[in-house]
Design a protein around this motif. Structure first.
Motif, PDB file in Angstrom:
ATOM      1  N   GLU A  39       0.831  -1.223   0.027  1.00  0.00           N
ATOM      2  CA  GLU A  39       0.173  -0.048   0.240  1.00  0.00           C
ATOM      3  C   GLU A  39       0.873   1.013  -0.098  1.00  0.00           C
ATOM      4  OE1 GLU A  39      -3.346   0.607  -0.331  1.00  0.00           O
ATOM      5  OE2 GLU A  39      -3.404  -1.819  -0.533  1.00  0.00           O
ATOM      6  N   LEU A  40       2.054   1.280   0.583  1.00  0.00           N
ATOM      7  CA  LEU A  40       2.792   2.124   0.568  1.00  0.00           C
ATOM      8  C   LEU A  40       3.775   2.474  -0.865  1.00  0.00           C
ATOM      9  CD1 LEU A  40       4.256   2.050   4.198  1.00  0.00           C
ATOM     10  CD2 LEU A  40       2.709   3.749   3.288  1.00  0.00           C
ATOM     11  N   GLY A  41       3.697   1.478  -1.681  1.00  0.00           N
ATOM     12  CA  GLY A  41       4.169   1.489  -3.055  1.00  0.00           C
ATOM     13  C   GLY A  41       5.448   0.783  -3.005  1.00  0.00           C
ATOM     14  N   TYR A  42       5.686   0.014  -2.005  1.00  0.00           N
ATOM     15  CA  TYR A  42       7.035  -1.012  -2.109  1.00  0.00           C
ATOM     16  C   TYR A  42       6.590  -2.075  -3.117  1.00  0.00           C
ATOM     17  CZ  TYR A  42       9.188   0.731   2.126  1.00  0.00           C
ATOM     18  OH  TYR A  42      10.096   1.651   3.080  1.00  0.00           O
ATOM     19  N   HIS A  43       7.753  -2.610  -3.738  1.00  0.00           N
ATOM     20  CA  HIS A  43       7.642  -4.071  -4.392  1.00  0.00           C
ATOM     21  C   HIS A  43       7.982  -4.741  -3.425  1.00  0.00           C
ATOM     22  CE1 HIS A  43       7.601  -2.666  -8.649  1.00  0.00           C
ATOM     23  NE2 HIS A  43       8.559  -1.975  -8.325  1.00  0.00           N
ATOM     24  N   VAL A  44       7.070  -5.933  -3.075  1.00  0.00           N
ATOM     25  CA  VAL A  44       7.277  -6.941  -1.756  1.00  0.00           C
ATOM     26  C   VAL A  44       7.593  -8.255  -2.294  1.00  0.00           C
ATOM     27  CG1 VAL A  44       5.818  -5.459  -0.580  1.00  0.00           C
ATOM     28  CG2 VAL A  44       4.583  -7.428  -1.898  1.00  0.00           C
ATOM     29  N   ALA A  45       8.329  -8.791  -1.542  1.00  0.00           N
ATOM     30  CA  ALA A  45       8.811 -10.069  -1.606  1.00  0.00           C
ATOM     31  C   ALA A  45       8.955 -10.919  -0.199  1.00  0.00           C
ATOM     32  CB  ALA A  45      10.252 -10.155  -2.218  1.00  0.00           C
ATOM     33  N   LEU A  46       8.612 -12.105  -0.262  1.00  0.00           N
ATOM     34  CA  LEU A  46       8.666 -12.955   0.907  1.00  0.00           C
ATOM     35  C   LEU A  46       9.590 -14.160   0.692  1.00  0.00           C
ATOM     36  CD1 LEU A  46       7.488 -14.041   3.750  1.00  0.00           C
ATOM     37  CD2 LEU A  46       5.943 -15.211   2.656  1.00  0.00           C
ATOM     38  N   TYR A  47      10.621 -14.088   1.427  1.00  0.00           N
ATOM     39  CA  TYR A  47      11.793 -15.024   1.451  1.00  0.00           C
ATOM     40  C   TYR A  47      11.630 -16.168   2.596  1.00  0.00           C
ATOM     41  CZ  TYR A  47      16.475 -17.157   1.963  1.00  0.00           C
ATOM     42  OH  TYR A  47      17.137 -18.273   1.878  1.00  0.00           O
ATOM     43  N   GLU A  48      11.407 -17.325   2.233  1.00  0.00           N
ATOM     44  CA  GLU A  48      11.259 -18.246   3.304  1.00  0.00           C
ATOM     45  C   GLU A  48      12.160 -19.359   2.910  1.00  0.00           C
ATOM     46  OE1 GLU A  48      11.367 -20.477   5.926  1.00  0.00           O
ATOM     47  OE2 GLU A  48       9.867 -19.025   6.721  1.00  0.00           O
ATOM     48  N   PRO A  49      13.551 -19.774   3.381  1.00  0.00           N
ATOM     49  CA  PRO A  49      14.406 -20.571   3.023  1.00  0.00           C
ATOM     50  C   PRO A  49      13.824 -22.182   3.381  1.00  0.00           C
ATOM     51  CG  PRO A  49      15.095 -19.705   4.967  1.00  0.00           C
ATOM     52  CD  PRO A  49      13.939 -18.871   4.637  1.00  0.00           C
ATOM     53  N   ASP A  50      13.017 -22.287   4.218  1.00  0.00           N
ATOM     54  CA  ASP A  50      12.602 -23.646   4.593  1.00  0.00           C
ATOM     55  C   ASP A  50      11.231 -23.925   3.935  1.00  0.00           C
ATOM     56  OD1 ASP A  50      11.439 -25.995   5.462  1.00  0.00           O
ATOM     57  OD2 ASP A  50      11.509 -25.274   7.543  1.00  0.00           O
ATOM     58  N   ALA A  74      16.590  -2.137  -1.714  1.00  0.00           N
ATOM     59  CA  ALA A  74      16.013  -3.196  -1.049  1.00  0.00           C
ATOM     60  C   ALA A  74      16.099  -2.643   0.464  1.00  0.00           C
ATOM     61  CB  ALA A  74      16.553  -4.273  -1.181  1.00  0.00           C
ATOM     62  N   ASP A  75      15.181  -2.986   1.092  1.00  0.00           N
ATOM     63  CA  ASP A  75      14.934  -3.218   2.888  1.00  0.00           C
ATOM     64  C   ASP A  75      14.649  -4.536   3.114  1.00  0.00           C
ATOM     65  OD1 ASP A  75      15.536  -0.194   2.691  1.00  0.00           O
ATOM     66  OD2 ASP A  75      13.265   0.291   2.812  1.00  0.00           O
ATOM     67  N   VAL A  76      15.455  -5.098   4.020  1.00  0.00           N
ATOM     68  CA  VAL A  76      15.086  -6.480   4.476  1.00  0.00           C
ATOM     69  C   VAL A  76      14.731  -6.180   5.813  1.00  0.00           C
ATOM     70  CG1 VAL A  76      16.189  -8.701   4.707  1.00  0.00           C
ATOM     71  CG2 VAL A  76      16.742  -7.336   2.803  1.00  0.00           C
ATOM     72  N   VAL A  77      13.755  -7.267   6.167  1.00  0.00           N
ATOM     73  CA  VAL A  77      13.094  -7.217   7.610  1.00  0.00           C
ATOM     74  C   VAL A  77      13.048  -8.728   7.939  1.00  0.00           C
ATOM     75  CG1 VAL A  77      11.305  -6.749   9.175  1.00  0.00           C
ATOM     76  CG2 VAL A  77      11.950  -5.078   7.473  1.00  0.00           C
ATOM     77  N   VAL A  78      14.012  -9.041   8.893  1.00  0.00           N
ATOM     78  CA  VAL A  78      13.860 -10.693   9.212  1.00  0.00           C
ATOM     79  C   VAL A  78      12.949 -10.626  10.229  1.00  0.00           C
ATOM     80  CG1 VAL A  78      15.088 -12.384  10.389  1.00  0.00           C
ATOM     81  CG2 VAL A  78      16.422 -10.924   8.787  1.00  0.00           C
ATOM     82  N   THR A  79      11.659 -11.680  10.056  1.00  0.00           N
ATOM     83  CA  THR A  79      10.631 -11.260  11.165  1.00  0.00           C
ATOM     84  C   THR A  79      10.327 -12.535  12.271  1.00  0.00           C
ATOM     85  OG1 THR A  79       9.191 -12.922   9.590  1.00  0.00           O
ATOM     86  CG2 THR A  79       9.290 -10.565   9.300  1.00  0.00           C
ATOM     87  N   ASP A  80      11.678 -13.346  12.338  1.00  0.00           N
ATOM     88  CA  ASP A  80      11.797 -14.142  13.312  1.00  0.00           C
ATOM     89  C   ASP A  80      13.272 -14.321  13.811  1.00  0.00           C
ATOM     90  OD1 ASP A  80      11.717 -16.324  15.001  1.00  0.00           O
ATOM     91  OD2 ASP A  80      10.318 -17.451  13.898  1.00  0.00           O
ATOM     92  N   HIS A  81      13.641 -14.001  14.996  1.00  0.00           N
ATOM     93  CA  HIS A  81      14.653 -14.238  15.445  1.00  0.00           C
ATOM     94  C   HIS A  81      15.300 -15.288  16.208  1.00  0.00           C
ATOM     95  CE1 HIS A  81      13.011 -12.376  18.665  1.00  0.00           C
ATOM     96  NE2 HIS A  81      13.700 -13.046  19.676  1.00  0.00           N
ATOM     97  N   HIS A  82      14.296 -16.320  16.198  1.00  0.00           N
ATOM     98  CA  HIS A  82      14.638 -17.769  16.792  1.00  0.00           C
ATOM     99  C   HIS A  82      14.987 -18.957  15.992  1.00  0.00           C
ATOM    100  CE1 HIS A  82      13.135 -16.170  20.720  1.00  0.00           C
ATOM    101  NE2 HIS A  82      11.973 -15.812  20.107  1.00  0.00           N
ATOM    102  N   ARG A  83      14.801 -18.467  14.586  1.00  0.00           N
ATOM    103  CA  ARG A  83      15.292 -19.484  13.629  1.00  0.00           C
ATOM    104  C   ARG A  83      16.679 -19.744  13.402  1.00  0.00           C
ATOM    105  NH1 ARG A  83      11.268 -19.492   9.428  1.00  0.00           N
ATOM    106  NH2 ARG A  83      12.508 -20.988   8.294  1.00  0.00           N
ATOM    107  N   PRO A  84      16.953 -21.179  13.311  1.00  0.00           N
ATOM    108  CA  PRO A  84      18.495 -21.404  13.295  1.00  0.00           C
ATOM    109  C   PRO A  84      19.301 -21.011  12.014  1.00  0.00           C
ATOM    110  CG  PRO A  84      17.065 -23.280  12.847  1.00  0.00           C
ATOM    111  CD  PRO A  84      15.994 -22.352  13.322  1.00  0.00           C
ATOM    112  N   GLU A  85      18.483 -20.656  10.998  1.00  0.00           N
ATOM    113  CA  GLU A  85      19.140 -20.152   9.878  1.00  0.00           C
ATOM    114  C   GLU A  85      19.245 -18.480   9.759  1.00  0.00           C
ATOM    115  OE1 GLU A  85      15.988 -21.361  10.140  1.00  0.00           O
ATOM    116  OE2 GLU A  85      15.197 -21.850   8.330  1.00  0.00           O
ATOM    117  N   LEU A  86      19.171 -18.148  10.982  1.00  0.00           N
ATOM    118  CA  LEU A  86      19.352 -16.569  10.916  1.00  0.00           C
ATOM    119  C   LEU A  86      20.463 -16.010  10.558  1.00  0.00           C
ATOM    120  CD1 LEU A  86      17.967 -13.891  12.230  1.00  0.00           C
ATOM    121  CD2 LEU A  86      18.948 -14.435  14.384  1.00  0.00           C
ATOM    122  N   GLY A  87      21.595 -16.644  11.009  1.00  0.00           N
ATOM    123  CA  GLY A  87      23.016 -16.047  10.689  1.00  0.00           C
ATOM    124  C   GLY A  87      23.388 -16.353   9.324  1.00  0.00           C
TER     125      GLY A  87
END
Length: 169
Positions: A39-50, A74-87
Protein backbone atom coordinates in the motif's frame (compact mmCIF):
# COMPACT_ATOMS: atom_id res chain seq x y z
CA UNK A 1 -1.96 23.11 -5.25
CA UNK A 2 1.58 22.05 -4.38
CA UNK A 3 3.29 18.81 -5.41
CA UNK A 4 3.06 17.64 -1.80
CA UNK A 5 -0.70 18.21 -1.82
CA UNK A 6 -1.01 16.35 -5.14
CA UNK A 7 0.74 13.35 -3.57
CA UNK A 8 -1.46 13.47 -0.47
CA UNK A 9 -4.60 13.58 -2.64
CA UNK A 10 -3.47 10.67 -4.80
CA UNK A 11 -2.96 12.82 -7.92
CA UNK A 12 0.80 12.23 -8.18
CA UNK A 13 3.15 9.34 -7.39
CA UNK A 14 4.64 9.48 -3.90
CA UNK A 15 8.15 8.33 -4.75
CA UNK A 16 9.62 7.83 -8.21
CA UNK A 17 12.39 5.70 -6.70
CA UNK A 18 10.41 2.56 -5.94
CA UNK A 19 11.77 0.49 -3.08
CA UNK A 20 11.62 -3.24 -2.49
CA UNK A 21 10.73 -4.73 0.87
CA UNK A 22 11.83 -8.29 1.49
CA UNK A 23 10.27 -9.98 4.52
CA UNK A 24 12.36 -12.92 5.66
CA UNK A 25 10.54 -15.94 7.13
CA UNK A 26 6.83 -16.59 6.68
CA UNK A 27 5.14 -15.27 9.81
CA UNK A 28 2.08 -13.28 10.84
CA UNK A 29 4.23 -10.13 11.04
CA UNK A 30 5.58 -10.77 7.53
CA UNK A 31 2.04 -11.08 6.16
CA UNK A 32 1.01 -7.70 7.62
CA UNK A 33 4.33 -6.09 6.75
CA UNK A 34 3.99 -7.00 3.09
CA UNK A 35 0.31 -6.02 2.93
CA UNK A 36 0.98 -2.56 4.33
CA UNK A 37 4.24 -2.11 2.38
CA UNK A 38 2.48 -2.76 -0.91
CA UNK A 39 0.00 0.00 0.00
CA UNK A 40 2.98 2.30 0.58
CA UNK A 41 4.28 1.64 -2.93
CA UNK A 42 6.94 -0.94 -2.18
CA UNK A 43 7.58 -3.90 -4.41
CA UNK A 44 7.28 -6.79 -1.97
CA UNK A 45 8.83 -10.24 -1.65
CA UNK A 46 8.65 -13.02 0.93
CA UNK A 47 11.76 -15.13 1.43
CA UNK A 48 11.30 -18.39 3.33
CA UNK A 49 14.35 -20.68 3.05
CA UNK A 50 12.54 -23.70 4.55
CA UNK A 51 10.23 -25.21 1.88
CA UNK A 52 8.14 -26.85 4.62
CA UNK A 53 7.35 -23.39 6.06
CA UNK A 54 6.97 -21.59 2.74
CA UNK A 55 3.39 -20.47 3.14
CA UNK A 56 2.31 -17.65 0.91
CA UNK A 57 2.17 -14.06 2.07
CA UNK A 58 -0.74 -11.74 1.42
CA UNK A 59 -2.77 -12.15 -1.76
CA UNK A 60 -0.50 -12.19 -4.78
CA UNK A 61 2.74 -12.72 -2.82
CA UNK A 62 4.18 -16.20 -3.07
CA UNK A 63 6.92 -17.30 -0.72
CA UNK A 64 10.21 -17.93 -2.47
CA UNK A 65 12.87 -20.29 -1.15
CA UNK A 66 15.60 -18.29 -2.89
CA UNK A 67 16.67 -14.86 -1.62
CA UNK A 68 15.78 -12.25 -4.24
CA UNK A 69 18.51 -10.02 -5.62
CA UNK A 70 19.22 -7.25 -3.17
CA UNK A 71 20.57 -3.88 -4.13
CA UNK A 72 20.48 -0.35 -2.72
CA UNK A 73 16.72 -0.13 -3.34
CA UNK A 74 15.97 -3.06 -1.02
CA UNK A 75 14.98 -3.02 2.63
CA UNK A 76 15.16 -6.41 4.38
CA UNK A 77 13.24 -7.25 7.55
CA UNK A 78 13.86 -10.55 9.31
CA UNK A 79 10.60 -11.37 11.08
CA UNK A 80 11.77 -14.20 13.37
CA UNK A 81 14.99 -14.06 15.39
CA UNK A 82 14.58 -17.59 16.79
CA UNK A 83 15.21 -19.47 13.56
CA UNK A 84 18.43 -21.53 13.35
CA UNK A 85 19.20 -20.20 9.86
CA UNK A 86 19.20 -16.57 11.09
CA UNK A 87 22.96 -16.07 10.65
CA UNK A 88 23.09 -17.63 7.17
CA UNK A 89 20.11 -15.58 5.98
CA UNK A 90 21.63 -12.35 7.25
CA UNK A 91 25.03 -13.15 5.76
CA UNK A 92 23.41 -13.62 2.35
CA UNK A 93 21.34 -10.45 2.75
CA UNK A 94 24.34 -8.35 3.76
CA UNK A 95 26.34 -9.62 0.77
CA UNK A 96 23.64 -8.25 -1.53
CA UNK A 97 24.25 -4.68 -0.33
CA UNK A 98 20.64 -3.74 0.51
CA UNK A 99 19.88 -0.22 1.71
CA UNK A 100 18.68 -1.42 5.11
CA UNK A 101 18.64 -4.71 7.09
CA UNK A 102 16.82 -5.26 10.36
CA UNK A 103 15.85 -8.08 12.71
CA UNK A 104 12.72 -8.01 14.86
CA UNK A 105 13.24 -8.60 18.54
CA UNK A 106 12.87 -7.21 22.02
CA UNK A 107 15.43 -4.43 22.56
CA UNK A 108 15.86 -5.52 26.18
CA UNK A 109 17.56 -8.75 25.08
CA UNK A 110 20.80 -9.19 23.16
CA UNK A 111 20.23 -9.93 19.49
CA UNK A 112 21.15 -13.52 18.60
CA UNK A 113 22.18 -12.34 15.14
CA UNK A 114 25.46 -10.89 16.44
CA UNK A 115 26.89 -14.21 17.67
CA UNK A 116 25.46 -16.04 14.65
CA UNK A 117 27.16 -13.64 12.22
CA UNK A 118 30.46 -13.64 14.11
CA UNK A 119 30.39 -17.44 14.05
CA UNK A 120 30.13 -17.27 10.26
CA UNK A 121 33.12 -14.92 10.00
CA UNK A 122 31.12 -11.80 9.14
CA UNK A 123 33.05 -8.62 9.94
CA UNK A 124 32.04 -6.16 12.64
CA UNK A 125 31.26 -3.41 10.09
CA UNK A 126 28.71 -5.65 8.39
CA UNK A 127 27.26 -6.82 11.71
CA UNK A 128 26.79 -3.16 12.65
CA UNK A 129 24.66 -2.66 9.51
CA UNK A 130 21.95 -4.88 11.02
CA UNK A 131 19.35 -2.81 12.86
CA UNK A 132 17.77 -4.14 16.00
CA UNK A 133 15.30 -3.14 17.25
CA UNK A 134 13.46 -2.12 14.13
CA UNK A 135 10.61 0.30 13.85
CA UNK A 136 9.37 3.10 16.00
CA UNK A 137 8.88 2.75 19.73
CA UNK A 138 5.07 2.84 19.82
CA UNK A 139 4.62 -0.07 22.21
CA UNK A 140 3.54 -2.45 19.46
CA UNK A 141 2.66 -6.00 20.50
CA UNK A 142 0.47 -7.56 17.82
CA UNK A 143 1.63 -8.52 14.32
CA UNK A 144 -0.22 -5.61 12.63
CA UNK A 145 1.16 -3.13 15.18
CA UNK A 146 4.69 -4.46 14.76
CA UNK A 147 4.35 -4.16 10.98
CA UNK A 148 3.14 -0.56 11.22
CA UNK A 149 5.94 0.41 13.63
CA UNK A 150 8.51 -1.26 11.35
CA UNK A 151 7.26 0.47 8.21
CA UNK A 152 7.05 3.83 9.97
CA UNK A 153 10.69 3.41 10.97
CA UNK A 154 11.72 2.47 7.44
CA UNK A 155 9.92 5.50 6.03
CA UNK A 156 11.57 7.80 8.58
CA UNK A 157 14.98 6.36 7.73
CA UNK A 158 14.39 6.57 3.98
CA UNK A 159 13.27 10.19 4.34
CA UNK A 160 16.18 11.14 6.64
CA UNK A 161 13.90 11.87 9.58
CA UNK A 162 14.62 10.91 13.20
CA UNK A 163 11.38 8.95 13.49
CA UNK A 164 12.09 7.68 16.98
CA UNK A 165 14.48 4.76 16.56
CA UNK A 166 15.92 5.69 19.98
CA UNK A 167 14.43 3.34 22.56
CA UNK A 168 16.27 5.03 25.43
CA UNK A 169 17.81 1.84 26.76
Amino acid sequence: MSETCDVAHGKAPADPDVRTLVAVFASPVARHLLTFARELGYHVALYEPDPARATDGPEGVEADTTMPELDASADVVVTDHHRPELGEVLKVALAGEPRWVGVLGNPRHAGPHVAALRGLGVGEDDIARVHRPVGLNIGSRTPPEIAIATLAGLLADRNNRPGGFDFGL
